[in-house]
Write an enzyme that holds these catalytic residues in place. Sequence first.
Site, PDB file in Angstrom:
ATOM      1  N   HIS A 264       0.874  -1.294  -0.077  1.00  0.00           N
ATOM      2  CA  HIS A 264       0.090   0.033   0.103  1.00  0.00           C
ATOM      3  C   HIS A 264       1.070   1.325  -0.031  1.00  0.00           C
ATOM      4  CE1 HIS A 264      -3.472   2.593   1.404  1.00  0.00           C
ATOM      5  NE2 HIS A 264      -2.415   3.310   1.921  1.00  0.00           N
ATOM      6  N   GLU A 265       1.872   1.166   0.884  1.00  0.00           N
ATOM      7  CA  GLU A 265       2.428   2.517   1.164  1.00  0.00           C
ATOM      8  C   GLU A 265       3.605   2.553  -0.056  1.00  0.00           C
ATOM      9  OE1 GLU A 265       1.545   4.609   3.050  1.00  0.00           O
ATOM     10  OE2 GLU A 265       0.459   3.495   4.255  1.00  0.00           O
ATOM     11  N   HIS A 268       2.081   4.167  -3.166  1.00  0.00           N
ATOM     12  CA  HIS A 268       2.050   5.735  -2.782  1.00  0.00           C
ATOM     13  C   HIS A 268       3.233   6.350  -3.794  1.00  0.00           C
ATOM     14  CE1 HIS A 268      -1.481   6.214  -0.711  1.00  0.00           C
ATOM     15  NE2 HIS A 268      -1.091   5.854   0.346  1.00  0.00           N
ATOM     16  N   HIS A 274      -5.244   7.214  -2.410  1.00  0.00           N
ATOM     17  CA  HIS A 274      -6.195   6.486  -1.926  1.00  0.00           C
ATOM     18  C   HIS A 274      -7.339   6.078  -2.905  1.00  0.00           C
ATOM     19  CE1 HIS A 274      -4.632   7.536   2.449  1.00  0.00           C
ATOM     20  NE2 HIS A 274      -4.060   6.174   2.213  1.00  0.00           N
ATOM     21  N   CYS A 275      -7.506   5.048  -2.827  1.00  0.00           N
ATOM     22  CA  CYS A 275      -8.716   4.591  -3.863  1.00  0.00           C
ATOM     23  C   CYS A 275     -10.008   4.939  -3.101  1.00  0.00           C
ATOM     24  CB  CYS A 275      -8.780   2.989  -4.172  1.00  0.00           C
ATOM     25  SG  CYS A 275      -9.885   2.486  -5.401  1.00  0.00           S
ATOM     26  N   CYS A 280     -10.418  -1.907  -2.097  1.00  0.00           N
ATOM     27  CA  CYS A 280      -9.015  -2.197  -3.059  1.00  0.00           C
ATOM     28  C   CYS A 280      -7.835  -2.110  -1.732  1.00  0.00           C
ATOM     29  CB  CYS A 280      -8.666  -1.151  -3.862  1.00  0.00           C
ATOM     30  SG  CYS A 280      -7.095  -0.692  -4.882  1.00  0.00           S
ATOM     31  N   CYS A 299      -8.043  -2.850  -7.476  1.00  0.00           N
ATOM     32  CA  CYS A 299      -8.892  -2.743  -8.320  1.00  0.00           C
ATOM     33  C   CYS A 299      -8.211  -2.325  -9.512  1.00  0.00           C
ATOM     34  CB  CYS A 299     -10.054  -1.673  -7.783  1.00  0.00           C
ATOM     35  SG  CYS A 299      -9.197   0.090  -7.899  1.00  0.00           S
ATOM     36  N   CYS A 302      -6.875   1.132  -9.965  1.00  0.00           N
ATOM     37  CA  CYS A 302      -5.527   1.198  -9.577  1.00  0.00           C
ATOM     38  C   CYS A 302      -4.293   0.293  -9.990  1.00  0.00           C
ATOM     39  CB  CYS A 302      -5.380   0.924  -7.708  1.00  0.00           C
ATOM     40  SG  CYS A 302      -6.391   2.021  -6.985  1.00  0.00           S
TER      41      CYS A 302
END
Length: 348
Positions: A264-265, A268, A274-275, A280, A299, A302
């Site tokens: 996740h990070e 970025h 952020h979705c 997601c 998703c 993304c």
Amino acid sequence: MQQDFTSRRSSSHQVQCARRDALRRLLGASLGAWWLPHVSHGQSAPALFRIPTREQQLAAVGPLDKLPLVEQRAFEITDDFQTIRAPKPADWLAQHKERRQTFESFQRTPRNIPSSIANTIYVLPLGAFIEGKGPALTDLQEFAGAYFGLPVKMLPGIPLESNKAITRRTRDGTRDEELVQYLSTDILKAMLGHVPKDAFCVIGITMEDLYPEESWNFVFGQATYADRVGVFSFKRYSPEFNGEEWNDETRRRMLRRSCHVLVHETGHMFGITHCTWFECIMCGSNHLGESDSRPMHACPVCLRKLHSSAKFDLVARYRKLLTFHEKHGFTDEAAWVQKRLQRLGTSH
């Protein structure tokens, strides 16, 4: 046992906002900083979040008709992807107003893109990782490599306790125990000297607790987008921290959480915000329950953003992810990836 995820409020809300703004300026273009506000269940949300319509989701993905068939199938909106749900009062979107990022707006945004020279994701251990008391570094490396389709390498670790350049503090923990914490902004500065020439980014990971300034209880992590470095703590994902025992199930849960926050990070770092379209891995999370409810996959919106930058082979990527999920008992994600491979016209 209910976990406290709130950060301490300063005596003045204006002072808190000023400090937060100053911290954000210090971090530069920080997309990966998790600050956790005080949550009041009677507090009104900053803006009413509206569930996106299918037409809006299709526009967010963008036209697919000119893409190769495998890409059309990969980015097509199907029942495999769940529309993002309405946030509860304590959830991220009830507390944060997010600007919707479409694939088209992502393409227009200045961002970091892997190159032939700088295309390696480096993971930098900070402090000790004791076998059996945290996620295995090789597992994190394998998952990140499968997810991004880029080389992922481990750097020699940096000690924290003996590092005089990194401020530490001790305070009472959640169970009247002393809790040692390290200043995340100091760590980010120290990490700047550990960025190899071929690095796309460097992600610092630690089993120690972090804080960004004195007025905050803790922070999960922070990243400086411009400098391509970030630091993230797994401390509060530990079964011990949450009053649980180490066993196969809690180790599996911690590995899932650690893999989730790592990609996740790192996402970025690619400029993906952020979705707000689907459930997601890139959705924001305000607490562990919300984070645990998110899937480990991206998703269509993304995934298309990431693919446009990383240029991975979509089928090979899903096959590697399937192998990882099956090996570690992530049965729901394994079944989901199998469906995606079938959708792409191949079997695993």
